[in-house]
Design a protein around this motif. Structure first.
Motif, short mmCIF file in Angstrom:
data_model
loop_
_atom_site.label_atom_id
_atom_site.label_comp_id
_atom_site.label_asym_id
_atom_site.label_seq_id
_atom_site.Cartn_x
_atom_site.Cartn_y
_atom_site.Cartn_z
N GLN A 124 3.76 -3.37 -7.02
CA GLN A 124 2.40 -3.87 -7.20
C GLN A 124 2.18 -5.16 -6.41
N LEU A 125 3.21 -5.99 -6.32
CA LEU A 125 3.08 -7.21 -5.52
C LEU A 125 2.93 -6.87 -4.04
N ILE A 178 -0.34 -7.61 -1.39
CA ILE A 178 -0.30 -8.13 -0.02
C ILE A 178 -1.14 -7.24 0.90
N ARG A 179 -0.95 -5.94 0.79
CA ARG A 179 -1.71 -5.00 1.64
C ARG A 179 -3.20 -5.05 1.30
N LEU A 180 -3.52 -5.14 0.03
CA LEU A 180 -4.92 -5.19 -0.38
C LEU A 180 -5.60 -6.46 0.14
N TRP A 240 -7.31 -17.06 2.36
CA TRP A 240 -7.04 -16.39 1.10
C TRP A 240 -5.96 -15.31 1.28
N CYS A 241 -6.07 -14.54 2.34
CA CYS A 241 -5.10 -13.48 2.61
C CYS A 241 -3.70 -14.07 2.82
N THR A 245 2.35 -16.06 -1.69
CA THR A 245 2.66 -16.11 -3.12
C THR A 245 3.38 -14.84 -3.57
N CYS A 246 2.91 -13.69 -3.14
CA CYS A 246 3.56 -12.43 -3.51
C CYS A 246 4.96 -12.33 -2.90
#
Length: 95
Positions: A42-43, A47-49, A78-79, A85-86
Motif C-alpha cells: 500500500q505504501l 508513491i505511484r498514486l 507534494w509528490c 515519506t513512504c
C-alpha cells in the motif's frame, strides 16, 4: 483573513492554489497518521498514486498559463514529499 489569502495567492493560481494546498496538507497529515498501519504494498501504491496525480495536474497547470505555476510546483513538491515519506517507512520496516 480569507481575502488576504486570496490576494496573496492570486499570482500562484488563486483559490485553486489554496484548495490544493489544503488538500496536500490534509493528505500528508493522514499519511503520517496511517503510515505505520499500511502494508508495504500500500505504501508503494501511495508513491505511484502521488506521481499519477502530480504529473497530470502540473501539466494542466502549466498549460493554463503562467498565472498557475504555483499549482504545478505544489503538485511536484507534494509528490516528492509523499514519495520520500513512504520510502523512508518502507526502509525502516526492512531493517
Amino acid at each position: 483573513m480569507m481575502e488576504s489569502l486570496r490576494t496573496w495567492s492570486a499570482p500562484y493560481g488563486g483559490e485553486t492554489f489554496l484548495l490544493l494546498t489544503l488538500l496536500a496538507v490534509a493528505s500528508y497529515g493522514l499519511l503520517l497518521f496511517y503510515k505505520a498501519r499500511l502494508l508495504e504494498a500500500q505504501l508503494r501504491r501511495c508513491i505511484r498514486l502521488a506521481a499519477l496525480v502530480a504529473l497530470p495536474l502540473s501539466f494542466v497547470a502549466m498549460e493554463m498559463g503562467s498565472n498557475n505555476w504555483g499549482i504545478a510546483v505544489l503538485s511536484f513538491v507534494w509528490c516528492i514529499v509523499v514519495g520520500i515519506t513512504c520510502k523512508n517507512e518502507i526502509t525502516r520496516r526492512l531493517r
